[in-house]
Design a protein around this motif. Structure first.
Motif, short mmCIF file in Angstrom:
data_model
loop_
_atom_site.label_atom_id
_atom_site.label_comp_id
_atom_site.label_asym_id
_atom_site.label_seq_id
_atom_site.Cartn_x
_atom_site.Cartn_y
_atom_site.Cartn_z
N THR A 16 83.16 38.10 66.47
CA THR A 16 81.93 39.18 66.84
C THR A 16 82.06 40.28 66.24
OG1 THR A 16 82.90 39.85 69.14
CG2 THR A 16 81.39 37.90 69.13
N VAL A 17 80.87 41.07 66.07
CA VAL A 17 80.88 42.12 65.29
C VAL A 17 81.61 43.31 66.00
CG1 VAL A 17 79.37 44.07 64.45
CG2 VAL A 17 78.62 41.48 64.26
N GLY A 40 81.59 36.15 58.00
CA GLY A 40 80.64 35.11 58.88
C GLY A 40 79.98 35.65 60.22
N LEU A 41 79.91 37.02 59.94
CA LEU A 41 79.38 37.95 60.99
C LEU A 41 77.92 38.54 60.70
CD1 LEU A 41 82.70 39.93 62.10
CD2 LEU A 41 81.52 37.93 63.20
N ASP A 42 77.06 39.07 61.40
CA ASP A 42 75.99 39.62 61.05
C ASP A 42 75.81 41.10 61.02
OD1 ASP A 42 73.15 39.84 60.98
OD2 ASP A 42 72.60 40.03 62.84
N ILE A 43 76.57 41.41 60.03
CA ILE A 43 77.03 42.81 59.59
C ILE A 43 76.77 42.92 58.05
CG2 ILE A 43 79.44 42.34 59.31
CD1 ILE A 43 80.19 45.10 60.24
N SER A 44 76.26 44.35 57.76
CA SER A 44 76.03 44.46 56.12
C SER A 44 77.25 44.96 55.54
CB SER A 44 74.86 45.34 56.02
OG SER A 44 75.10 46.63 56.65
#
Length: 464
Positions: free
Chosen positions: A324-325, A267-271
């Motif tokens: 968080t990332v 659920g993180l903004d990470i690829s």
């Protein structure tokens, strides 16, 4: 002074260490691509059911159980002007490259039989990989008998391996998407061709840069009946092999589950690419750290410290998933650095078990040692990926769709507690590993004394 005495004292230059280690960049273009992306390629690109894809990984283990130790014994008995192991690097590099390309070409050539051709191509690749990689690994035991130099060779090798893995993580998926113009089947094929060309060039470099220095006593050959004595009396090898199976399974499960974890759980903004790059780059960062630590600590202690660091990160990832990332990436860094200790110490410990077994049994067969442990590594990876495939289906994973809450929880458990349990059991075994640098030096001296005594031919007087 005997050749083996010189081999136990030789100090390798930077060029020799790099020349040996650079091949592992090439091996990891193949192996990292297979380990991290082939299951995804089977399930999400080719549309093969996860359980069937897991079988494609698991079934070749039965073939590896024959070919890996057999290749080790064949190579150790090879005699040529290039040595025992170097010829296989020279003559096996191109067949290995072609078999890697075929894994991604076969589904394009035979779209009506994707499962069958994928399985056949995978078995062929694993066979060709064995022919080259087992002799390459065993060669480290014949380059030098100095335990410290072997540690340096292992460190340089793993540094190149981690760099090759990092390169693969960084480019394989993006290049497949770009080269294929949106068709990942075509894209993976083009990437495989590029990787095969680069790996072949690196293998040729290693062939030219290396030299086998450790020789058997003249006339000495181990018979097949001697091998059981060599293995059964080699407690160091048995402990290390068991630990690599357990630790390798945990690493394989985490590495493959990480792709699914990032896509469906974090659920993180990470690829996926950033997560894998962080993990692999951290291994590269950890290699010189653990190489420096090995100057002051035993190889056993380095393994245990690395395992402790990785297990701590896995527990935190399970008990307090990052929101968080930044903290998530910190945990990946801890895992990567911990994995580096596992890799450096394993490849440094393994050649030392050759002399340990030789001293206790009177038999030397480094090809068998490395063949069995190549099998152990493949078994760990294959069993880990195969188990992951079955577990993905068991928890209800459906490719390219939003996952049910129970499936998400299952993915989180697969990524944390299962690898933790494997790492813990492996570390428990390594705590009893008996060989350290002073003991190994004494073993080498004792073996050299035995060999020199054995080579003395009694003088006879035929005069009446």
């Amino acid at each position: 002074m005997s050749e083996n005495s010189l081999a136990s004292k030789v100090r390798l230059g930077v060029g020799q260490r790099v020349g040996f280690g650079v091949a592992d960049f090439g091996f990891n273009l193949y192996y990292t691509g297979l380990n991290l992306f082939l299951l995804y390629y089977y399930t999400d690109v080719l549309g093969i059911r996860p359980a069937v894809a897991g079988l494609i990984f698991a079934i070749p283990l039965f073939w590896d159980a024959v070919t890996d130790p057999a290749m080790g014994m064949i190579a150790s008995r090879t005699r040529s002007r290039f040595g025992s192991y170097r010829p296989y690097i020279l003559f096996g590099a191109i067949p290995l490259a072609l078999s890697f390309v075929l894994m991604f070409a076969a589904p394009l050539l035979f779209p009506s039989a994707i499962v069958a051709v994928s399985a056949a191509a995978h078995i062929l690749f694993r066979t060709c990989y064995t022919v080259v990689s087992v002799p390459y690994s065993a060669m480290s035991a014949k380059i030098t008998q100095d335990s410290g130099e072997r540690g340096a060779l292992a460190g340089v090798r793993i540094l190149f391996a981690a760099t090759g893995g990092l390169f693969t993580v960084f480019v394989m998926l993006p290049f497949a998407a770009r080269f294929g113009g949106g068709d990942l089947k075509v894209g993976f094929f083009y990437v495989s061709v590029v990787f095969a060309v680069v790996a072949t060039a690196l293998f040729m470099t290693t062939f030219k840069a290396t030299r086998e220095r450790v020789e058997l006593t003249p006339g000495f050959r181990s018979a097949p009946s001697d091998l059981w004595r060599f293995l059964s009396r080699n407690r160091a090898l048995l402990l290390l092999t068991s630990a690599i199976v357990l630790g390798g399974m945990g690493g394989a499960i985490f590495g493959k589950a990480l792709v699914y974890y990032v896509l469906y759980v974090a659920g993180l903004d990470i690829s996926v690419t950033l997560a894998l790059i962080t993990l692999t780059a951290s291994v590269t960062l950890g290699v010189p750290i653990w190489m420096a630590a090995s100057r002051w600590l035993s190889k056993r202690m380095v393994w245990l410290l690395g395992a402790g660091l990785g297990m701590t990160a896995q527990l935190v990832l399970f008990a307090a998933p990052p929101a968080t990332v930044g903290p998530f990436l910190v945990l990946l860094v801890m895992l990567g650095i911990g994995n580096a200790a596992f890799a450096v110490t394993f490849w440094s410990m393994l050649p030392d078990t050759v002399e340990y077994g030789q001293f206790r049994s009177g038999v030397r067969d480094e090809g068998l040692v490395f063949g069995l442990n190549q099998l152990a590594l493949k078994a760990a990876t294959g069993l880990g990926i195969g188990l992951l495939g079955f577990l993905l289906e068991a928890i209800g994973y459906v490719a390219n769709e939003a996952q049910a809450p129970d499936t998400v929880q299952g993915l989180r458990l697969l990524s944390t507690l299962v690898p933790f349990a494997c790492s813990f059991c492996a570390a428990a075994l390594i705590a009893f590993y008996p060989v350290d640098k002073p003991l190994h030096a004494r073993l080498v001296r004792a073996i050299d004394w035995r060999n020199r005594k054995r080579s003395l031919v009694p003088q006879t007087n035929d005069t009446p």
